[in-house]
Design a protein around this motif. Structure first.
Motif, PDB file in Angstrom:
ATOM      1  N   ILE A  20     -23.533   4.971   9.140  1.00  0.00           N
ATOM      2  CA  ILE A  20     -23.941   3.664   8.605  1.00  0.00           C
ATOM      3  C   ILE A  20     -22.823   2.664   8.866  1.00  0.00           C
ATOM      4  CG2 ILE A  20     -23.040   4.163   6.274  1.00  0.00           C
ATOM      5  CD1 ILE A  20     -25.479   2.478   5.201  1.00  0.00           C
ATOM      6  N   CYS A  35     -20.972   0.851  13.378  1.00  0.00           N
ATOM      7  CA  CYS A  35     -20.644   2.270  13.148  1.00  0.00           C
ATOM      8  C   CYS A  35     -21.843   3.190  13.395  1.00  0.00           C
ATOM      9  CB  CYS A  35     -20.120   2.469  11.734  1.00  0.00           C
ATOM     10  SG  CYS A  35     -18.596   1.562  11.455  1.00  0.00           S
ATOM     11  N   ASN A  77     -11.382   5.502  10.761  1.00  0.00           N
ATOM     12  CA  ASN A  77     -12.751   5.100  11.093  1.00  0.00           C
ATOM     13  C   ASN A  77     -12.735   4.457  12.476  1.00  0.00           C
ATOM     14  OD1 ASN A  77     -15.243   3.893  11.355  1.00  0.00           O
ATOM     15  ND2 ASN A  77     -15.280   3.060   9.270  1.00  0.00           N
ATOM     16  N   THR A  87       0.855  -1.191   0.000  1.00  0.00           N
ATOM     17  CA  THR A  87       0.000   0.000   0.000  1.00  0.00           C
ATOM     18  C   THR A  87       0.886   1.233   0.000  1.00  0.00           C
ATOM     19  OG1 THR A  87      -1.930   1.030   1.057  1.00  0.00           O
ATOM     20  CG2 THR A  87      -0.205   0.235   2.542  1.00  0.00           C
ATOM     21  N   SER A  88       0.258   2.413  -0.033  1.00  0.00           N
ATOM     22  CA  SER A  88       1.033   3.660   0.005  1.00  0.00           C
ATOM     23  C   SER A  88       0.226   4.734   0.721  1.00  0.00           C
ATOM     24  CB  SER A  88       1.335   4.132  -1.420  1.00  0.00           C
ATOM     25  OG  SER A  88       0.113   4.440  -2.069  1.00  0.00           O
ATOM     26  N   THR A 130      -7.160  -4.098   2.210  1.00  0.00           N
ATOM     27  CA  THR A 130      -8.412  -3.401   1.889  1.00  0.00           C
ATOM     28  C   THR A 130      -9.161  -2.936   3.138  1.00  0.00           C
ATOM     29  OG1 THR A 130      -9.856  -5.352   1.837  1.00  0.00           O
ATOM     30  CG2 THR A 130      -8.653  -4.846  -0.183  1.00  0.00           C
ATOM     31  N   ARG A 151     -14.670  10.844   0.997  1.00  0.00           N
ATOM     32  CA  ARG A 151     -15.487  10.892  -0.225  1.00  0.00           C
ATOM     33  C   ARG A 151     -16.971  10.662   0.082  1.00  0.00           C
ATOM     34  NH1 ARG A 151     -13.837   6.863  -4.137  1.00  0.00           N
ATOM     35  NH2 ARG A 151     -12.941   5.661  -2.444  1.00  0.00           N
ATOM     36  N   LEU A 181      -7.874   1.289   7.379  1.00  0.00           N
ATOM     37  CA  LEU A 181      -9.010   2.213   7.471  1.00  0.00           C
ATOM     38  C   LEU A 181      -9.460   2.545   8.897  1.00  0.00           C
ATOM     39  CD1 LEU A 181     -11.243   0.630   4.660  1.00  0.00           C
ATOM     40  CD2 LEU A 181      -9.744   2.634   4.461  1.00  0.00           C
ATOM     41  N   MET A 209     -14.911  -6.689   4.798  1.00  0.00           N
ATOM     42  CA  MET A 209     -15.785  -5.641   4.236  1.00  0.00           C
ATOM     43  C   MET A 209     -15.728  -5.651   2.714  1.00  0.00           C
ATOM     44  SD  MET A 209     -16.040  -1.548   5.007  1.00  0.00           S
ATOM     45  CE  MET A 209     -14.387  -1.083   4.546  1.00  0.00           C
ATOM     46  N   ARG A 234      -7.971   7.670  -1.421  1.00  0.00           N
ATOM     47  CA  ARG A 234      -9.197   6.863  -1.448  1.00  0.00           C
ATOM     48  C   ARG A 234     -10.068   7.041  -0.207  1.00  0.00           C
ATOM     49  NH1 ARG A 234      -9.777   3.283  -5.887  1.00  0.00           N
ATOM     50  NH2 ARG A 234      -8.031   3.791  -7.236  1.00  0.00           N
ATOM     51  N   SER A 235      -9.453   7.444   0.917  1.00  0.00           N
ATOM     52  CA  SER A 235     -10.238   7.490   2.165  1.00  0.00           C
ATOM     53  C   SER A 235     -10.153   8.829   2.901  1.00  0.00           C
ATOM     54  CB  SER A 235      -9.756   6.386   3.121  1.00  0.00           C
ATOM     55  OG  SER A 235      -8.482   6.716   3.655  1.00  0.00           O
TER      56      SER A 235
HETATM   57  O1  UT7 Z   1     -17.773   2.493   8.845  1.00  0.00           O
HETATM   58  C1  UT7 Z   1     -18.473   1.507   8.169  1.00  0.00           C
HETATM   59  C2  UT7 Z   1     -18.734   1.928   6.812  1.00  0.00           C
HETATM   60  N1  UT7 Z   1     -17.570   1.705   5.990  1.00  0.00           N
HETATM   61  C3  UT7 Z   1     -17.366   2.487   4.986  1.00  0.00           C
HETATM   62  O2  UT7 Z   1     -18.089   3.427   4.810  1.00  0.00           O
HETATM   63  C4  UT7 Z   1     -16.285   2.133   4.010  1.00  0.00           C
HETATM   64  C5  UT7 Z   1     -16.838   2.242   2.625  1.00  0.00           C
HETATM   65  N2  UT7 Z   1     -15.883   1.978   1.568  1.00  0.00           N
HETATM   66  C6  UT7 Z   1     -14.817   2.766   1.327  1.00  0.00           C
HETATM   67  O3  UT7 Z   1     -14.531   3.686   2.041  1.00  0.00           O
HETATM   68  C7  UT7 Z   1     -14.011   2.486   0.064  1.00  0.00           C
HETATM   69  O4  UT7 Z   1     -14.699   1.573  -0.750  1.00  0.00           O
HETATM   70  C8  UT7 Z   1     -12.575   1.953   0.346  1.00  0.00           C
HETATM   71  C9  UT7 Z   1     -11.714   3.061   0.936  1.00  0.00           C
HETATM   72  C10 UT7 Z   1     -12.656   0.770   1.286  1.00  0.00           C
HETATM   73  C11 UT7 Z   1     -11.933   1.508  -0.966  1.00  0.00           C
HETATM   74  O5  UT7 Z   1     -11.927   2.539  -1.921  1.00  0.00           O
HETATM   75  P1  UT7 Z   1     -12.375   2.259  -3.434  1.00  0.00           P
HETATM   76  O6  UT7 Z   1     -12.164   3.506  -4.182  1.00  0.00           O
HETATM   77  O7  UT7 Z   1     -13.774   1.690  -3.370  1.00  0.00           O
HETATM   78  O8  UT7 Z   1     -11.310   1.214  -3.908  1.00  0.00           O
HETATM   79  P2  UT7 Z   1     -11.534  -0.269  -4.434  1.00  0.00           P
HETATM   80  O9  UT7 Z   1     -12.000  -1.144  -3.319  1.00  0.00           O
HETATM   81  O10 UT7 Z   1     -12.322  -0.232  -5.679  1.00  0.00           O
HETATM   82  O11 UT7 Z   1     -10.053  -0.669  -4.795  1.00  0.00           O
HETATM   83  C12 UT7 Z   1      -9.369  -0.077  -5.899  1.00  0.00           C
HETATM   84  C13 UT7 Z   1      -8.052  -0.776  -6.051  1.00  0.00           C
HETATM   85  C14 UT7 Z   1      -8.155  -2.307  -6.089  1.00  0.00           C
HETATM   86  O12 UT7 Z   1      -7.222  -2.773  -7.017  1.00  0.00           O
HETATM   87  P3  UT7 Z   1      -7.698  -3.259  -8.477  1.00  0.00           P
HETATM   88  O13 UT7 Z   1      -8.673  -4.362  -8.229  1.00  0.00           O
HETATM   89  O14 UT7 Z   1      -8.295  -2.043  -9.102  1.00  0.00           O
HETATM   90  O15 UT7 Z   1      -6.411  -3.689  -9.102  1.00  0.00           O
HETATM   91  C15 UT7 Z   1      -7.743  -2.718  -4.705  1.00  0.00           C
HETATM   92  O16 UT7 Z   1      -7.172  -4.007  -4.662  1.00  0.00           O
HETATM   93  O17 UT7 Z   1      -7.196  -0.477  -4.922  1.00  0.00           O
HETATM   94  C16 UT7 Z   1      -6.702  -1.703  -4.368  1.00  0.00           C
HETATM   95  N3  UT7 Z   1      -6.500  -1.520  -2.933  1.00  0.00           N
HETATM   96  C17 UT7 Z   1      -5.408  -0.967  -2.409  1.00  0.00           C
HETATM   97  N4  UT7 Z   1      -4.283  -0.480  -2.966  1.00  0.00           N
HETATM   98  C18 UT7 Z   1      -3.359   0.024  -2.146  1.00  0.00           C
HETATM   99  C19 UT7 Z   1      -7.363  -1.833  -1.950  1.00  0.00           C
HETATM  100  N5  UT7 Z   1      -6.832  -1.493  -0.761  1.00  0.00           N
HETATM  101  C20 UT7 Z   1      -5.621  -0.961  -1.022  1.00  0.00           C
HETATM  102  C21 UT7 Z   1      -4.595  -0.415  -0.220  1.00  0.00           C
HETATM  103  N6  UT7 Z   1      -3.491   0.060  -0.805  1.00  0.00           N
HETATM  104  N7  UT7 Z   1      -4.696  -0.345   1.133  1.00  0.00           N
END
Ligand code: UT7
Length: 323
Positions: A310, A114, A280, A30-31, A154, A255, A158, A213, A38-39
């Motif tokens: 939520i 949450c 979170n 990750t980075s 993933t 976001r 968070l 999740m 993303r978060s």
């Molecule tokens: O409190 C309870 C409620 N929870 C929430 O509200 C969380 C809701 N969800 C989110 O906040 C977002 O969906 C996340 C922050 C969890 C993820 O963001 P996203 O923009 O939906 O990313 P994604 O899951 O579509 O992942 C995009 C890419 C994937 O790679 P590919 O499949 O495109 O190659 C993931 O594997 O990012 C990858 N990825 C990561 N990369 C680097 C997932 N986690 C990471 C990570 N570092 N930590």
């Protein structure tokens, strides 16, 4: 004359250890850039070994009691929103009761993940309006770091640990929206969505388990349902987004926070944002944001506040209150 549950004090507690995004780069792929973009998260706090949810909750409760100018003996009930109680039972709330030296009244946990703090506030309001309690400590406290699978990039980047607390007190208002206190609430759950966000442990497995999740799906539900519930709570009392001084949202993802504010037509300079510093913290995130928002000088007495959250269940809801 209308009975109202009015905020008399607010406080919070964060464990000492601050973990920046860069720390995760050492053990998962990750980075800092990915996590921030993303978060919105930049850092979070993690509890020390042996530092439990009830420890965090008791510290936040003391801070809120101080702010209210009250002592534990003045409190009739403690409601603790948490999904990370120290033990399966007794409730973490009764542990907080003992830690505060409170030997009267009653204490119990509320578990709505949450959305827990919104559920706890609504329950406290009902206790006060029904005459069961005059003063209620409402706490949100979590140690979600203990539910993480550190190989799952993933989810493990968070979440964070922390606690926040409010003291609510019965007061009389004139029954209008100008009253201080809780003015409206709107709660929902839909157990069909269990698999979107859950921990695979519990008494049926004999383990604590780890958090799982489907982030994208939860994100989609959040953007749709949070503005909807906030609008519903406002609509019940004839108000709209235009009347809101502050949205104090659950802090899961910047976001989601921005999308909800946009749907409510509330500008971002009227939204309390702490996700960058806390990550979170589940049920702790709203009371933490209320406390930090007050410390920053954002929230003032008389402000109209909407909280919304939520999480796992799915469970979601919102509360409208005048500070
Ligand atoms: O409190 C309870 C409620 N929870 C929430 O509200 C969380 C809701 N969800 C989110 O906040 C977002 O969906 C996340 C922050 C969890 C993820 O963001 P996203 O923009 O939906 O990313 P994604 O899951 O579509 O992942 C995009 C890419 C994937 O790679 P590919 O499949 O495109 O190659 C993931 O594997 O990012 C990858 N990825 C990561 N990369 C680097 C997932 N986690 C990471 C990570 N570092 N930590």
């Amino acid at each position: 004359m209308t009975l109202r549950a009015v905020v008399k004090g607010v406080g919070h507690f964060l464990p000492a250890r601050v973990v920046p995004n860069s720390e995760f780069e050492h053990f998962i792929d990750t980075s800092d850039e990915w996590i921030r973009s993303r978060s919105g998260i930049e850092r979070r706090h993690f509890a020390a070994e042996g530092e439990t949810t009830s420890d965090l909750a008791a510290s936040a409760a003391r801070d809120a009691l101080n702010d209210a100018g009250l002592v534990a003996a003045d409190i009739d009930a403690i409601i603790l929103a948490t999904s990370t109680a120290d033990l399966t039972f007794p409730s973490a709330a009764t542990m907080v009761q003992a830690k505060l030296g409170m030997t009267r009244g009653f204490a119990f946990d509320v578990q709505a993940v949450c959305a827990g703090f919104v559920y706890a506030l609504t329950t406290a309001n009902a206790l006060i309006l029904s005459g069961q309690a005059q003063r209620v400590l409402v706490i949100g406290a979590e140690t979600f770091s203990r539910l993480m699978n550190w190989q799952d990039r993933t989810t493990c980047v968070l979440f964070g640990d922390g606690a926040g607390a409010l003291v609510l007190q019965a007061e009389t208002g004139d029954g209008t929206n100008a009253d201080r206190g809780i003015l409206s609430a709107d709660l929902h759950s839909d157990g069909r969505f269990k698999d979107l966000l859950y921990v695979d442990g519990g008494v049926s497995t004999g383990t604590t388990g780890h958090l799982h999740m489907q982030g994208k799906e939860v994100f989609r539900h959040a953007v749709e349902k949070l503005a909807e519930t906030a609008h519903a709570a406002l609509d019940k009392i004839g108000l709209t987004g235009q009347d809101v001084d502050w949205i104090v949202p659950h802090q899961a993802n910047i976001r989601i926070i921005e999308a909800t504010a946009k749907r409510m037509q509330v500008p971002m300079d009227h939204v309390v944002v702490t996700v960058q510093d806390h990550g979170n913290t589940s049920a702790a995130s709203i009371p933490l944001a209320l406390s930090v928002g007050k410390d920053r000088g954002q929230i003032h007495q008389g402000d109209l506040i909407v909280t919304e959250a939520i999480g796992g269940g799915l469970a979601w809801g919102s509360v409208v209150l005048r500070w």
